[in-house]
Write an enzyme that holds these catalytic residues in place. Structure first.
Site, PDB file in Angstrom:
ATOM      1  N   GLN A 200      -7.023   2.562   1.551  1.00 24.68           N
ATOM      2  CA  GLN A 200      -6.678   1.042   2.008  1.00 24.68           C
ATOM      3  C   GLN A 200      -7.819   0.179   2.428  1.00 24.68           C
ATOM      4  OE1 GLN A 200      -4.186  -1.303   2.692  1.00 24.68           O
ATOM      5  NE2 GLN A 200      -5.400  -2.295   4.054  1.00 24.68           N
ATOM      6  N   THR A 201      -7.791  -1.242   1.938  1.00 24.73           N
ATOM      7  CA  THR A 201      -8.767  -2.120   2.639  1.00 24.73           C
ATOM      8  C   THR A 201      -8.251  -3.206   2.438  1.00 24.73           C
ATOM      9  OG1 THR A 201     -10.975  -2.626   2.831  1.00 24.73           O
ATOM     10  CG2 THR A 201     -10.194  -1.967   0.425  1.00 24.73           C
ATOM     11  N   ARG A 202      -8.718  -4.108   3.412  1.00 28.10           N
ATOM     12  CA  ARG A 202      -8.390  -5.614   3.346  1.00 28.10           C
ATOM     13  C   ARG A 202      -9.736  -6.428   3.623  1.00 28.10           C
ATOM     14  NH1 ARG A 202      -6.939  -5.055   9.081  1.00 28.10           N
ATOM     15  NH2 ARG A 202      -8.420  -6.383  10.476  1.00 28.10           N
ATOM     16  N   HIS A 206     -18.422  -2.076   1.871  1.00 28.17           N
ATOM     17  CA  HIS A 206     -19.826  -1.776   2.028  1.00 28.17           C
ATOM     18  C   HIS A 206     -20.057  -0.402   1.909  1.00 28.17           C
ATOM     19  CE1 HIS A 206     -20.370  -6.004   2.995  1.00 28.17           C
ATOM     20  NE2 HIS A 206     -19.311  -5.847   3.853  1.00 28.17           N
ATOM     21  N   HIS A 209     -17.872   2.267   3.680  1.00 27.34           N
ATOM     22  CA  HIS A 209     -16.526   2.613   3.087  1.00 27.34           C
ATOM     23  C   HIS A 209     -16.899   3.534   1.828  1.00 27.34           C
ATOM     24  CE1 HIS A 209     -16.268  -1.519   5.037  1.00 27.34           C
ATOM     25  NE2 HIS A 209     -15.479  -0.487   5.775  1.00 27.34           N
ATOM     26  N   GLY A 293      -9.266   5.630   8.886  1.00 29.15           N
ATOM     27  CA  GLY A 293     -10.546   5.385   9.471  1.00 29.15           C
ATOM     28  C   GLY A 293     -10.365   5.054  11.028  1.00 29.15           C
ATOM     29  N   ARG A 294     -11.562   4.511  11.560  1.00 29.72           N
ATOM     30  CA  ARG A 294     -11.454   4.103  12.771  1.00 29.72           C
ATOM     31  C   ARG A 294     -10.569   2.816  12.945  1.00 29.72           C
ATOM     32  NH1 ARG A 294     -15.294   3.646  17.628  1.00 29.72           N
ATOM     33  NH2 ARG A 294     -16.420   5.831  17.608  1.00 29.72           N
ATOM     34  N   ASP A 295      -9.768   2.599  14.035  1.00 25.64           N
ATOM     35  CA  ASP A 295      -8.890   1.477  14.333  1.00 25.64           C
ATOM     36  C   ASP A 295      -8.246   0.995  13.271  1.00 25.64           C
ATOM     37  OD1 ASP A 295      -7.824  -0.444  16.054  1.00 25.64           O
ATOM     38  OD2 ASP A 295      -9.544  -1.888  15.592  1.00 25.64           O
ATOM     39  N   HIS A 296      -7.772   1.928  12.167  1.00 31.82           N
ATOM     40  CA  HIS A 296      -6.862   1.638  11.117  1.00 31.82           C
ATOM     41  C   HIS A 296      -5.956   0.316  11.076  1.00 31.82           C
ATOM     42  CE1 HIS A 296      -5.781   2.538   6.961  1.00 31.82           C
ATOM     43  NE2 HIS A 296      -4.674   1.929   7.330  1.00 31.82           N
ATOM     44  N   ALA A 297      -6.119  -0.615  10.387  1.00 35.77           N
ATOM     45  CA  ALA A 297      -4.952  -1.691  10.592  1.00 35.77           C
ATOM     46  C   ALA A 297      -4.787  -2.567  11.834  1.00 35.77           C
ATOM     47  CB  ALA A 297      -3.584  -1.245  10.199  1.00 35.77           C
TER      48      ALA A 297
END
Ligand code: ZN
Length: 389
Positions: A200-202, A206, A209, A293-297
């Site tokens: 997932q990404t918004r 880079h 990721h 990942g870290r601090d997802h969403a």
């Protein structure tokens, strides 16, 4: 993630959440009939339009429509639907003052331009406790939080019931990439994939990721690069730039090992609870594993860096039905001369090529390419062009 722990044999072959993939899509002929049926109309916000598409396509399986009071309360208080199924975030449809509906009736759902989207079979109109929703789901009542602002700004009344909606390919940059869960499932099956990792990404992707995706792909059959393209907050990179950047990154993966699709859903920035939603949605798209990942969403400083991973880890594996792959931040280490994380590199921060989001934006805005260890030049150039337009 400890590699030795991950066997990457998927849980029960990637069944949808709740066991059945929901399909509430309207055919064009049915839609034309309903559009001309003289139903009362409700205009949806951009986020509601995206939620409607996710409901109708099965992305939100087992949900078949917008939630009523009982579901809303059960989700708020127990992170469960009324029948006990794990579900972390309410999916509600606001009913502005002045719109009259009768229970048992039908509403034509339209976009802001009046375009016909589908119908709602009205089961209930209820007072939505938006304050409680903010506190329990987002962990804050702070209106500076973009997800909380959307909840608090929604109408006090919500209208509930099953939906039927058009799910057409989108115009514009997303176009044919807006695959439905049945389409991605077919794509995975045709490639013979058993284990599929969702990402997932918004944001633009880079090197960090890319590294996480490649770590996962070393062990899985395939990767679903699954950017969320619904409404996001001001300041996020525009979708046409992001889509071009994802296409550029694909050049660094074997074509037969990756599917790029767009998830049309609103971003809620609800941190831990949204990480659970993101995992369940990817389960519906046919993924067996999901990168967290870290601090997802997350957004701002509302959530701890590993709070999302901890919430996912606290859930029973059978209930979640998709395996979270928990990662720390990645970086390039000059001493290792490789991408790494704190789990694999012993060197101090001074040896890491790391840039803050603010630093990267400043470089891009001034037309300066970030170091190649941070960002692929093709991706950086797309972002520079966008900043300079
Ligand atoms: Zn190192």
């Amino acid at each position: 993630m400890t590699i030795g722990e991950q066997t990457l044999t998927g849980p029960r072959g990637g069944l949808p959440h709740g066991g059945v993939l929901v399909d509430r899509r309207l055919g064009v002929v049915e839609a034309a009939g309903l559009e001309g049926a003289g139903l009362a109309s409700l205009a949806l916000s951009g986020a509601e339009v995206a939620d409607l598409r996710a409901l109708a396509s099965g992305a939100y399986s087992p949900l078949t429509g917008f939630m009523g009071a009982k579901e809303h309360q059960a989700v708020l208080e127990g992170m469960r639907l009324a029948d006990g199924t794990l579900w972390p975030i309410p999916v509600c449809l606001g009913l502005p003052d002045g719109v009259r509906v009768g229970e048992g009736g039908r509403l034509a759902l339209r976009d802001a331009g009046g375009g016909f989207l589908g119908v709602l079979e009205v089961s209930e109109v209820f007072e939505r406790d938006r304050r409680a929703e903010a506190e329990l789901v987002y962990g804050t009542g702070d209106p500076a939080h973009p997800g909380v602002a959307r909840v608090l700004g929604a109408p006090a009344r919500a209208v509930a019931g099953p939906v039927w909606a058009l799910v057409e390919p989108l115009e514009g940059p997303v176009g044919s990439r807006a695959l439905t869960p049945s389409q991605t499932r077919a794509a995975f099956a045709s490639r013979g994939w058993v284990t599929v990792v969702g990402f997932q990404t918004r944001n633009p992707v880079h090197r960090a990721h890319e590294y996480l995706m490649k770590c996962a792909l070393e062990m899985a059959d395939g990767l679903l690069l699954h950017p969320l393209v619904g409404p996001t907050k001001d300041g996020d990179v525009p979708v046409e730039v992001r889509m071009a950047a994802y296409e550029a990154v694909l050049g660094y993966f074997p074509a037969a090992r990756v599917v790029l699709a767009a998830l049309v859903a609103p971003m809620r920035y609800a941190g831990p609870r949204e990480a659970v939603l993101h995992a369940l949605v990817r389960k519906n798209y046919g993924c067996t594993h999901f990168i967290v990942g870290r601090d997802h969403a997350g957004v701002g400083r509302y959530y701890g860096p590993f709070q999302a991973q901890e919430l996912l880890a606290s859930l029973a594996a059978e209930e979640l039905g998709i395996v979270p792959l928990r990662f720390d931040n990645a970086f390039y280490c000059r001493r290792c001369q490789a991408m790494a994380t704190a789990k694999t590199c012993p060197h101090p921060e001074a040896d890491q090529v790391a840039l803050s989001g603010t630093q990267v934006r400043a470089m891009l805005a001034s037309g300066q390419l970030p170091p190649p260890e941070f960002s692929r030049a093709e991706v950086a150039q797309l972002l520079i062009d966008a900043y300079q337009r």
